[in-house]
Write an enzyme that holds these catalytic residues in place. Structure first.
Site, PDB file in Angstrom:
ATOM      1  N   LYS A  98       0.852  -1.193   0.000  1.00  0.00           N
ATOM      2  CA  LYS A  98       0.000   0.000   0.000  1.00  0.00           C
ATOM      3  C   LYS A  98       0.880   1.233   0.000  1.00  0.00           C
ATOM      4  O   LYS A  98       1.979   1.213   0.568  1.00  0.00           O
ATOM      5  CB  LYS A  98      -0.880   0.003   1.250  1.00  0.00           C
ATOM      6  CG  LYS A  98      -2.056   0.930   1.153  1.00  0.00           C
ATOM      7  CD  LYS A  98      -3.088   0.344   0.218  1.00  0.00           C
ATOM      8  CE  LYS A  98      -4.491   0.740   0.491  1.00  0.00           C
ATOM      9  NZ  LYS A  98      -5.446  -0.230   0.010  1.00  0.00           N
TER      10      LYS A  98
HETATM   11  N1  GLU Z   1      -7.283   0.180  -3.405  1.00  0.00           N
HETATM   12  C1  GLU Z   1      -8.014  -1.010  -3.651  1.00  0.00           C
HETATM   13  C2  GLU Z   1      -8.047  -1.893  -2.427  1.00  0.00           C
HETATM   14  O1  GLU Z   1      -7.829  -1.447  -1.312  1.00  0.00           O
HETATM   15  C3  GLU Z   1      -7.549  -1.734  -4.919  1.00  0.00           C
HETATM   16  C4  GLU Z   1      -6.133  -2.183  -4.895  1.00  0.00           C
HETATM   17  C5  GLU Z   1      -5.626  -2.706  -6.244  1.00  0.00           C
HETATM   18  O2  GLU Z   1      -6.386  -2.808  -7.185  1.00  0.00           O
HETATM   19  O3  GLU Z   1      -4.437  -3.020  -6.282  1.00  0.00           O
HETATM   20  O4  GLU Z   1      -8.346  -3.051  -2.497  1.00  0.00           O
END
Ligand code: GLU
Length: 438
Positions: free
Chosen positions: A122
């Site tokens: 993240k």
């Molecule tokens: N931000 C989204 C999540 O928390 C998608 C993450 C992604 O597609 O890599 O799942």
């Protein structure tokens, strides 16, 4: 250890603790509990409690005024036992290491649970994007990309949209990465516009996935969507598409909220009209429709509904909320919306909760389809994307339900156990492989 003082403005703060630290403590506790139920090797558990790599970058940006400002950016790569690190990039003034650490771990479990070959990561930039012009955000995104670039890549770590970022920021990243690396790298991020190698149906994927599991949950209560009442906290990309999906299925959505406050209508809000209102850049506090009452966030969370869907921030469902909860069930569209104490209280009261790592996995699911299309010769239509997404969400929901029934533990415990087991197995096999090679 003294924790940094919580920012007074952090709406996720619990009892003075910064929201990120609370979330991190929750996710670490989930790992410990699931690991104990699985009797996992303590060495593997210790590894899973920490990230593989944590990166902080400082991004200087020349503001439109000519003044220079400095922004902190983070990227935490939690685990890549099952594949390249994967996870969103969020822009928020409250982003800190603790929050990004917790969210990176959630991505590891989410991808493992879904059965897609990604690990978890993240990123975040500590910025309130509403205070910056589009040009300033563009320069900030490019600077963050340049500074992070050695650590991300199509087979290394693949960012995607998250809170306050969208296909626009992903296009900026893919362009900047391509320029720096002197070759096109469409697979370096997902959630891109179609013109940059994006996938049809990515924007609504998280909301559609939440909708799919919500309808399945309602079936457990013997309720058809048209006789089900729903409230949704948050009307960003996720909340909005969840509302549109459920309204299309016939659900009666009585409550909605965004940062400006909430709205309530006993016989169901007109979601299409609200969507049109918000599309013009307005917030819900200025929305009018005959019979609509304006309510606050606390009231929204306490509405009498079949399903309450927190789709905004972390730490929103606290023990205080659970004490007067009138919802029959919760579907977690946000990451980490329920505090640990509230989770325990909900489990004690037998209130079903579809956990975040299952409920909101539709986004990363379609991110995987996009990445496959960018890195191989697979292509997806809107129809095939929707069909495969619905199938994956349905199957994962059933797998989690079956484990929950078999173990007698709640859906969250079941989801974590499945995910941890898969990651731990890959880590064990990796170590075995290493031994064999020695
Ligand atoms: N931000 C989204 C999540 O928390 C998608 C993450 C992604 O597609 O890599 O799942």
């Amino acid at each position: 250890m003294t924790l940094p003082a919580s920012k007074a403005s952090d709406p996720r703060s619990i009892a003075g603790l910064p929201g990120g630290s609370t979330l991190l403590a929750t996710t670490q506790q989930q790992i410990s509990r699931a690991a104990a139920n699985l009797n996992l090797d303590p060495a593997i558990v210790a590894e899973l409690q920490h990230a593989d790599r944590e990166i902080m970058v400082m991004a200087p940006v020349k503001m439109d005024s000519g003044e220079w400002k400095y922004f902190l950016g983070y990227r935490v790569q939690h685990n890549n036992a099952l594949g390249p690190y994967k996870g969103g990039l969020r822009y928020s003034p409250n982003v800190d290491f603790a929050e990004v650490r917790a969210l990176a771990a959630l991505m590891t479990w989410k991808c493992a649970l879904l059965g897609i070959p990604f690990g978890g990561a993240k990123g975040g930039i500590q910025v309130d994007p509403r205070q910056l012009s589009d040009d300033e955000l563009y320069r900030l995104t490019k600077e963050y990309t340049r500074r992070l670039l050695p650590n991300i890549g199509e087979h290394v770590d693949i960012p995607a949209p998250d809170m306050n970022t969208s296909d626009r920021e992903m296009a900026w990243i893919v362009e900047e990465a391509g320029r720096q690396l002197n070759r096109p790298v469409p697979g370096i991020v997902t959630g891109k516009p179609l013109s940059h190698g994006g996938n049809p149906g990515r924007k609504e994927a998280t909301g559609n996935g939440i909708g799919t599991v919500t309808v399945e949950l309602l079936k457990r209560f013997g309720k058809a969507p048209a006789e089900s009442v729903v409230a949704i906290q948050g009307f960003g990309n996720v909340g909005r598409h969840t509302a549109l999906y459920l309204a299309k299925q016939g659900c009666i959505i009585t409550g909605l909220s965004d940062i400006s406050g909430g709205i309530y209508k006993a016989d169901g809000l007109d979601i299409a009209a609200i969507d049109a209102h918000v599309a013009t850049g307005k917030l819900l506090d200025t929305y009018q429709e005959p019979g609509v009452e304006h309510i606050d966030n606390a009231q929204l969370l306490r509405l009498s509904v079949d399903v309450l869907i927190p789709a905004a921030l972390e730490n929103q469902i606290t023990t205080d909320v659970v004490t007067d909860l009138k919802a029959r069930s919760i579907v977690e569209a946000a990451n980490g919306p329920t505090t640990l104490a509230a989770q325990d209280e909900l489990a004690r009261r037998g209130i079903p909760v579809v956990p975040d790592i299952l409920a909101n996995a539709g986004g990363v699911c379609v991110s995987y389809f996009e990445w496959l299309a960018n890195t191989s010769d697979v292509t997806w239509t809107l129809e095939s994307t929707r069909t495969e997404l619905a199938k994956t969400m349905y199957n994962t929901f059933q797998t989690v339900r079956e484990r929950s029934q078999a173990t007698g533990r709640d859906l969250r415990s079941a989801a974590y156990e499945i995910a941890l087991q898969r990651v731990a197995k890959a880590m064990e096999e990796r170590k075995e492989g290493r031994k064999a090679a020695e």
